[in-house]
Design a protein around this motif. Structure first.
Motif, mmCIF file in Angstrom:
data_model
loop_
_atom_site.group_PDB
_atom_site.id
_atom_site.type_symbol
_atom_site.label_atom_id
_atom_site.label_comp_id
_atom_site.label_asym_id
_atom_site.label_seq_id
_atom_site.Cartn_x
_atom_site.Cartn_y
_atom_site.Cartn_z
ATOM 1 N N ARG A 13 -58.324 52.608 27.861
ATOM 2 C CA ARG A 13 -58.914 53.326 27.393
ATOM 3 C C ARG A 13 -60.225 53.715 26.499
ATOM 4 O O ARG A 13 -60.593 52.132 26.744
ATOM 5 N N SER A 58 -56.746 55.991 30.165
ATOM 6 C CA SER A 58 -57.828 56.778 31.502
ATOM 7 C C SER A 58 -57.035 56.312 32.411
ATOM 8 O O SER A 58 -56.862 57.429 33.694
ATOM 9 N N ASN A 107 -54.895 62.418 30.187
ATOM 10 C CA ASN A 107 -55.370 61.492 29.851
ATOM 11 C C ASN A 107 -53.949 61.284 27.992
ATOM 12 O O ASN A 107 -55.230 60.500 27.599
#
Length: 860
Positions: free
Chosen positions: A180, A161, A141
């Motif tokens: 994200r 992500s 991530n």
């Protein structure tokens, strides 16, 4: 060589590049094993309808106790030359150590290792290649990237992500669009809709500019509500409008949809025919249609067409890959579909090239007689739709023209009714301006009716009340710059325009007239003050026999260092004078006078112009105001812009000398010039006119203005507005250190070719009219003389010829008449004029020829 599942395909300049990795082989004279990377350049032959190999290359790598793989390939820009080259990312794994390296492929089929990096983990998520070359990926991530310039792995300060797009954004460089977890702001003045949007969906879009390390607002791409479903994005267009980023893009979602967004607002949606779409890319066909090619994880593909709405135009199954390029050399893009075929080892033997229009090539088809029914039906349908669209467009054009014609008739009828009413009521009817109404007058209007000479003179002497829009002054160094902004309607009727400054006080010991240089600077909305030179070198003088008293008149045609500036439909004239002599008076008031020649083109005569002088206003100058910096030029940095007003820019240009240089590179692009301007010279663009940039570098070069215009990636024109030659030489010395040795720098003479060509046409027309007027004057005098001769023999002409010849007296009279006509004929062929008229005519012709010769010299 047989193809395998790990082979990579890439389109490059209409060619298909096939990358194949061989199995490790034992070297002949060593214990190490080697793995070869092969490349085949394949082109489509329109005669045989098959792909043929053009050339090939190989790159050998040591593979002792290690495994080598191809990760991905793409076409990226080489930052050293600015040329787009094929780029391949390779992986070499030896036990727990993983080494990645990037290769560049040149036109000679030679592979060049660009850079390498080592990691303690393998790249698996969101791997992208972009300009540099550079590599970007996501791990745990976090966002990581490395470029050939630094060769150091860097981490972006963001948590995400997924990455849905990587590419170039205007004024931001390379940027990443990702998803994200929503980060709600703590401040209360945030956008309420955006906060609630992110709070509901739990995730958000965000943009990150890699070069500037700047965060971009996610809502200018798409609403945050779509962050849960979007899997891939392609940005079609990005631009800056009033400091706001405006973006047009298409996105594919996990819901099997393709959605078109414009400025963050959804404009259209299309249901996709298959599940799990994974990528989307555009294609522009010969009919200027924009197609979006969507690939699916199942190996299927489809094309979505955007016209009035988004709709699926075609779809295919068992597709190995889809490439977009100009494969047939038609000047537009086509789709190349490579199909999976277990029965054939060469995937290029089963293909299809199409643009969903006229172009349609496929393997295994006899083009002479065998056309599949389904494909023929599809092609006929597309041709029918295209013909209907053309007819609809033609019909709409006809309707629009008919509406304009009806509106024109209505305005003519209304104006005729008003004229009739005014006639009945015995009022003078005032016709509207034909240009404003877009009409052609139905009456025989004469703009300047022939009245008496006194009326004509008074009419020419009249000056419009509102001729100036603004009067301003600036202090630049030791120079005072006074500017007058004229209305366009007034300026168009003038020529030989100049300004003069006259002191308002009564000084008996000195002249009240201040010596200054007038300039007419031409500046359009994009601030292109490059069309006409701010200073010009005169050509070698020609020997001309002119009176010494005519030298001052000749100078009026060619004002000193004249150049022109247009902004928003108005013209700005500037006068530059030395500031030091004025400061001796501590406080001085000056009148600003406009001198011009007002044109009157009646009967195409150049002698109908009249010199006028107009008072534009007064300026007050004091030592106290100058000490307080009231009239100083303020050029400050505001983020990435220079906050100079239009008047400040015009003042700097007025005191500067302009030089233009043509820079040509034969083997690399001119990217270093932009880097030099923005980096070493510390330049920033003006807010008012972003085509030109202001130098903030300390030293003598501070205050220099640059304009860099690229004609193509290998040729451009650099224009420098500097105070003197010393500053110019410093700039050129700094520039030559960053340019490649193969670059050539050539000084251009002032003025663009288009503007000079137009000036030459006007000058030749003026020269022709001047000669015509002088000949017309001479011919008129001859005709008048001949008429007087005819009138003197009018009694003889009235007598019949037979009666004259009957007597001896009549014969003598006829002989005398014939002799008079011969003498009149000789006099008409040898007309003379007095010395003053001849001198005036010769001077006008010489002025016109000198003007033409100067422009020709500047064009040569």
């Amino acid at each position: 060589m047989l193809l395998s599942e790990q082979d990579q395909f890439l389109s490059y300049n209409g060619e298909v590049l096939v990358f194949q990795l061989s199995k490790p082989q034992q070297a002949e004279e060593a214990d190490d094993k080697t793995t070869d990377l092969y490349v085949r350049r394949v082109v489509f032959n329109r005669h045989t309808k098959l792909f043929v190999q053009k050339s090939s290359g190989v790159f050998s790598m040591h593979a002792s106790h290690s495994k080598i793989e191809m990760i991905c390939c793409s076409c990226t820009t080489d930052s050293r030359t600015g040329i787009i080259l094929p780029c391949i990312l390779m992986k070499k794994k030896k036990r727990s150590n993983v080494k990645y390296f990037v290769l560049l492929l040149h036109s000679s089929n030679q592979f060049e290792p660009s850079f390498y990096f080592k990691l303690d983990y393998e790249l698996k998520e969101d791997i992208r290649l972009f300009a540099g070359p550079s590599v970007l990926w996501r791990h745990a991530n976090k966002l990581f990237y490395i470029s050939s310039n630094t060769c150091v792995v860097q981490s972006a300060p963001v948590q995400l992500s997924s990455v849905v797009w990587t590419g170039e954004i205007v004024d931001e460089g390379t940027a990443v669009l990702g998803i994200r977890t929503a980060c709600l702001p703590e401040t209360e003045d945030a956008d309420e809709f955006s906060v609630s949007d992110r709070a509901i969906w739990g995730s958000e879009f965000f943009g990150y500019a890699i070069q500037t390390q700047k965060m971009l607002t996610g809502t200018c791409f798409m609403p945050h509500a779509y962050s849960r479903v979007v899997s891939s994005v392609y940005i079609c267009k990005s631009e800056k409008w009033k400091k706001q980023l405006r973006i047009s893009l298409v996105a594919i979602t996990h819901k099997n949809q393709l959605i078109w967004f414009q400025n963050g607002v959804p404009k259209g949606v299309c249901e996709l025919p298959y599940e799990k779409p994974c990528s989307v890319k555009p294609a522009v066909t010969s009919s200027n249609d924009v197609l979006f090619v969507v690939s699916f994880a199942s190996g299927n593909s489809c094309v979505v067409q955007r016209r009035d709405s988004l709709q699926v135009a075609s779809k295919w199954q068992k597709v190995k890959c889809v490439l977009v390029d100009d494969f047939i050399g038609s000047g537009s893009e086509q789709l190349l579909l490579l199909f999976k075929d277990d029965s054939n080892t060469d995937v290029l033997s089963t293909f299809k090239i199409t643009d969903l229009g006229e172009v349609n090539y496929a393997s295994g088809i006899n083009y002479k007689c065998d056309v599949p029914a389904a494909e023929g039906l599809q092609e006929n349908s597309l041709l029918t739709v295209r013909a209907l669209e053309t007819r609809l467009q033609a019909g709409w054009t006809s309707v629009r023209e008919l509406q304009q014609h009806l509106g024109l008739q209505k305005r003519v009828l209304l104006e005729s009714c008003r004229a009739l009413i005014d006639l009945v009521e015995e009022r003078t009817h005032i016709l509207p301006n034909a240009k404003e109404e877009g009409l052609v007058s139905l009456w025989d209007d004469v703009e300047n009716p022939p009245h008496s000479l006194s009326k004509e003179t008074s009419l020419v002497s009249k000056v419009p009340e509102h001729i100036t829009e603004e009067l301003w002054q600036r202090v630049v160094g030791d120079s005072l710059v006074v500017g007058v902004k004229l209305t366009e309607s007034f300026y168009l009727s003038l020529s030989d325009v100049s300004l003069s400054l006259v002191m308002d006080q009564d000084f008996s010991s000195i002249s009240p007239i201040i010596k200054c240089q007038s300039k007419i600077i031409k500046l359009n909305k994009a601030f292109s003050a490059l069309a006409i030179s701010s200073s010009q070198i005169e050509p070698p003088p020609k020997k001309m026999k002119l009176d010494l008293h005519s030298k001052n008149d000749l100078r009026k045609e060619f004002p000193k260092r004249s150049s022109s500036i247009q902004l928003d439909g108005a013209k700005t004239l500037t006068a530059v004078t030395s500031l030091s002599p004025l400061l001796a008076f501590h406080r001085v008031c000056c009148a600003v006078l406009l001198h011009a020649r007002k044109q009157n083109h009646q009967n195409d005569s150049l002698q109908q112009s009249k010199i006028i002088t107009v008072l534009c206003g007064k300026i007050l100058l004091s030592l106290e105001d100058i000490s307080n910096g009231r009239y100083s030029v303020k050029m400050l940095r505001d983020n990435s812009y220079c906050t100079g007003s239009v008047e400040d820019i015009l003042a700097v240009l007025a005191v500067s000398v302009r030089f233009s240089f043509q820079i040509v590179s034969s083997d690399c692009t001119l990217t270093p010039v932009s880097s030099w301007l923005l980096g070493e010279m510390e330049c920033t663009p003006f807010k008012e006119c972003q085509d030109n940039i202001f130098c903030h570098k300390a030293g003598d070069v501070h205050g220099t203005i640059f304009n860099w215009t690229l004609k193509n990636p290998f040729e451009g024109v650099l224009t420098i507005f500097c105070r003197n030659l010393t500053v110019l030489f410093q700039c050129l010395h700094s520039l030559t250190r960053v340019l490649p040795p193969s670059c050539s720098v050539k000084l251009l003479r002032s003025g663009s070719k288009a503007v000079l060509t137009e000036q030459l046409a006007l000058a030749l027309e003026k020269e022709m009219l001047t000669s015509k007027n002088s000949l017309f004057l001479k011919e008129t005098k001859a005709q008048n003389s001949f008429t007087l001769g005819n009138e003197s023999g009018k009694k003889i002409n009235s007598s019949p010829l037979a009666s004259l010849l009957d007597t001896e007296e009549g014969v003598q009279q006829f002989r005398k008449k014939l002799q008079n006509e011969r003498e009149e004929s000789v006099r008409s062929m040898n007309q003379t004029m007095n010395g003053a008229l001849y001198q005036k005519t010769a001077l006008k012709i010489a002025e016109a020829q000198l003007s033409s010769d100067m422009i020709v010299w500047r064009l040569s």
